[in-house]
Design a protein around this motif. Structure first.
Motif, PDB file in Angstrom:
ATOM      1  N   SER A  41       5.056   5.688  10.384  1.00  0.00           N
ATOM      2  CA  SER A  41       4.080   5.442   9.331  1.00  0.00           C
ATOM      3  C   SER A  41       4.702   5.661   7.955  1.00  0.00           C
ATOM      4  N   TRP A  42       3.952   5.215   6.934  1.00  0.00           N
ATOM      5  CA  TRP A  42       4.386   5.424   5.554  1.00  0.00           C
ATOM      6  C   TRP A  42       4.526   6.914   5.272  1.00  0.00           C
ATOM      7  N   LEU A  43       3.537   7.689   5.784  1.00  0.00           N
ATOM      8  CA  LEU A  43       3.548   9.137   5.585  1.00  0.00           C
ATOM      9  C   LEU A  43       4.805   9.754   6.209  1.00  0.00           C
ATOM     10  N   GLY A  44       5.123   9.297   7.427  1.00  0.00           N
ATOM     11  CA  GLY A  44       6.299   9.812   8.114  1.00  0.00           C
ATOM     12  C   GLY A  44       7.568   9.556   7.305  1.00  0.00           C
ATOM     13  N   ARG A  45       7.644   8.336   6.753  1.00  0.00           N
ATOM     14  CA  ARG A  45       8.840   8.008   5.965  1.00  0.00           C
ATOM     15  C   ARG A  45       8.941   8.885   4.723  1.00  0.00           C
ATOM     16  N   MET A  46       7.789   9.133   4.075  1.00  0.00           N
ATOM     17  CA  MET A  46       7.804   9.982   2.885  1.00  0.00           C
ATOM     18  C   MET A  46       8.245  11.391   3.250  1.00  0.00           C
ATOM     19  N   GLN A  47       7.759  11.881   4.388  1.00  0.00           N
ATOM     20  CA  GLN A  47       8.152  13.223   4.823  1.00  0.00           C
ATOM     21  C   GLN A  47       9.655  13.299   5.026  1.00  0.00           C
ATOM     22  N   ALA A  48      10.185  12.280   5.710  1.00  0.00           N
ATOM     23  CA  ALA A  48      11.620  12.273   5.969  1.00  0.00           C
ATOM     24  C   ALA A  48      12.380  12.274   4.650  1.00  0.00           C
ATOM     25  N   ARG A  49      11.909  11.456   3.705  1.00  0.00           N
ATOM     26  CA  ARG A  49      12.616  11.367   2.433  1.00  0.00           C
ATOM     27  C   ARG A  49      12.587  12.703   1.694  1.00  0.00           C
ATOM     28  N   ALA A  50      11.407  13.340   1.706  1.00  0.00           N
ATOM     29  CA  ALA A  50      11.267  14.638   1.038  1.00  0.00           C
ATOM     30  C   ALA A  50      12.210  15.649   1.677  1.00  0.00           C
ATOM     31  N   SER A  89       6.681  10.324  21.758  1.00  0.00           N
ATOM     32  CA  SER A  89       7.646  11.226  21.161  1.00  0.00           C
ATOM     33  C   SER A  89       7.017  12.601  21.052  1.00  0.00           C
ATOM     34  N   ARG A  90       7.860  13.626  21.239  1.00  0.00           N
ATOM     35  CA  ARG A  90       7.314  14.977  21.180  1.00  0.00           C
ATOM     36  C   ARG A  90       7.250  15.496  19.755  1.00  0.00           C
ATOM     37  N   TRP A  91       7.640  14.670  18.805  1.00  0.00           N
ATOM     38  CA  TRP A  91       7.707  15.149  17.430  1.00  0.00           C
ATOM     39  C   TRP A  91       6.408  14.916  16.688  1.00  0.00           C
ATOM     40  N   GLN A  92       5.493  15.838  16.828  1.00  0.00           N
ATOM     41  CA  GLN A  92       4.277  15.756  16.038  1.00  0.00           C
ATOM     42  C   GLN A  92       4.491  16.484  14.723  1.00  0.00           C
ATOM     43  N   PHE A  93       3.505  16.308  13.805  1.00  0.00           N
ATOM     44  CA  PHE A  93       3.711  16.768  12.427  1.00  0.00           C
ATOM     45  C   PHE A  93       4.151  18.235  12.314  1.00  0.00           C
ATOM     46  N   MET A  94       3.425  19.147  12.970  1.00  0.00           N
ATOM     47  CA  MET A  94       3.745  20.569  12.797  1.00  0.00           C
ATOM     48  C   MET A  94       5.126  20.898  13.372  1.00  0.00           C
ATOM     49  N   LEU A 113       7.637  18.851  13.556  1.00  0.00           N
ATOM     50  CA  LEU A 113       8.628  18.305  12.639  1.00  0.00           C
ATOM     51  C   LEU A 113       8.806  19.230  11.448  1.00  0.00           C
ATOM     52  N   LEU A 114       7.666  19.736  10.943  1.00  0.00           N
ATOM     53  CA  LEU A 114       7.710  20.608   9.776  1.00  0.00           C
ATOM     54  C   LEU A 114       8.520  21.851  10.092  1.00  0.00           C
ATOM     55  N   SER A 115       8.248  22.461  11.252  1.00  0.00           N
ATOM     56  CA  SER A 115       8.934  23.704  11.567  1.00  0.00           C
ATOM     57  C   SER A 115      10.408  23.413  11.869  1.00  0.00           C
ATOM     58  N   PHE A 116      10.680  22.228  12.453  1.00  0.00           N
ATOM     59  CA  PHE A 116      12.066  21.813  12.706  1.00  0.00           C
ATOM     60  C   PHE A 116      12.817  21.667  11.383  1.00  0.00           C
ATOM     61  N   ALA A 117      12.158  21.032  10.392  1.00  0.00           N
ATOM     62  CA  ALA A 117      12.786  20.841   9.083  1.00  0.00           C
ATOM     63  C   ALA A 117      13.050  22.185   8.427  1.00  0.00           C
ATOM     64  N   PHE A 118      12.096  23.102   8.540  1.00  0.00           N
ATOM     65  CA  PHE A 118      12.266  24.407   7.909  1.00  0.00           C
ATOM     66  C   PHE A 118      13.382  25.189   8.593  1.00  0.00           C
ATOM     67  N   ASP A 119      13.424  25.134   9.934  1.00  0.00           N
ATOM     68  CA  ASP A 119      14.510  25.779  10.679  1.00  0.00           C
ATOM     69  C   ASP A 119      15.859  25.261  10.222  1.00  0.00           C
TER      70      ASP A 119
END
Ligand code: UDP
Ligand code: MG
Length: 331
Positions: free
Chosen positions: A131-140, A207-212, A214-220
């Motif tokens: 999604s657009w949101l997913g892409r923005m998250q990745a970019r951020a 995919s097992r990558w849901q929002f939360m 992904l967020l915790s993965f990014a923070f890790d």
């Protein structure tokens, strides 16, 4: 002992029973067309469907498929670590089992490898099913990561890549428990280059990558590759102290000029709440790093192997910090 293979393909699998057949139907012809000795190291990451059984059935058709069963679900990153520890090839390629990584790219990767590159990563040309949101998250995430960490991450790159043996050895010898693979692959350096590919839709399952997650993965990932979140509070603290000092002077002068005025409740409450909030955030960040230290200090094995099929007996019993609980079942 059989002769060591030139190319190892490492596949982590978690509940992929529906994808396995189609995946190998596409992978094996590509590998057979390469004209070099290959092996496929499949890591069953504690699947709850019959992934393991399906892999063992496949082994009867293609004996060059080797299978490792982990004792429970350890997550993709650790399953990949287990696979890398067991791969014997001069070049090693991790690939997803859901057919999002087209095996047809492998010959191009090998060509670059023969040109002398040590790491050849596959670069997504277009993200499907995002999604657009997913892409923005990745970019951020990439923006923050590049600002904070010592190594930049190549964009649109996942775990699908070719690694030279010497890179694999370095990664195997890295002791950290938090395997942020993207970061580790970039951190090791060496001569790196990319080849483009089109990412396809996942065939079956989700995919097992849901929002939360992904967020915790990014923070890790951030915490593993930067101590900036830990240090930035010294700066914020100094700025706040500067303002506080300025305000103290203002209040003192005011009191001297105009005398004491009793109302002042709002300012006190506001300042207290603000500082309390800042302190809690700081404590939280500190806690995160301490938690990380705690996990590393425990020094538990990265993964635990329950069973292995197709490996030589003389393989090291505790490869790359994993634990192996049962004897190998050789070919
Ligand atoms: N995977 C795994 N352990 C897990 C989750 C996933 O081994 O706990 C495997 C999965 O079977 C697949 C690969 O990792 O082969 C990528 O998983 P997924 O497609 O869910 O992730 P995405 O493609 O969204 O990054
Ligand atoms: Mg996928």
């Amino acid at each position: 002992m059989t002769e060591a293979p030139r190319l190892s393909v490492v596949v982590p699998l978690y509940n992929e029973a529906l994808n396995i057949e189609a995946f190998f139907q596409r992978l094996v012809p590509v590998l057979d067309g390469l004209d070099l000795r290959w092996e496929v190291v499949c890591v069953d990451d504690g699947s709850r469907d019959d992934t393991l059984a399906a892999l063992l059935r496949l082994r009867q058709r293609y004996p060059r498929i080797k299978v490792i069963g982990l004792s429970r679900n350890f997550g993709k990153e650790r399953a990949l670590s287990a696979g890398l520890a067991h791969a014997r090839g001069d070049a090693v390629i991790p690939i997803d089992a859901d057919l999002q990584h087209p095996p047809e790219v492998i010959p191009e990767m090998l060509a670059k490898w023969r040109d002398g590159y040590d790491v050849v990563y596959a670069v997504r040309r277009r993200r499907t099913g995002q999604s657009w949101l997913g892409r923005m998250q990745a970019r951020a995430f990439y923006w923050v990561f590049d600002k904070l960490s010592e190594v930049p991450l190549p964009r649109e790159v996942g775990d699908f890549r070719l690694l030279d043996r010497k890179v694999v050895e370095v990664i195997n010898s890295m002791p950290e428990r938090t395997r942020f693979m993207k970061g580790i692959f970039a951190w090791v350096g060496f001569r790196q280059t990319g080849v483009p590919y089109e990412q396809e839709e996942r065939q079956h399952g989700t995919s097992r990558w849901q929002f939360m997650r992904l967020l915790s993965f990014a923070f890790d990932g951030l915490v593993a590759f930067s101590d900036y979140p830990l240090r930035v509070w010294a700066l914020i603290g100094s700025i706040i102290s500067g303002f506080a000092f300025f305000y103290i002077v203002v209040r003192l002068v005011r009191t001297m000029l105009y005398g004491i005025d009793v109302p002042g409740y709002e300012s006190i409450i506001v300042i207290m709440l603000f500082l309390g909030g800042v302190q809690l955030i700081t404590l939280g960040i500190l806690g995160h790093y301490i938690g990380r230290v705690f996990n590393e200090v425990k020094g538990r094995p990265l993964f635990i192997v329950r069973e292995r099929y197709g490996f030589d007996d003389d393989q090291p019993a505790t490869a790359a910090d994993g634990a192996i609980s049962t004897v190998t079942q050789p070919e």
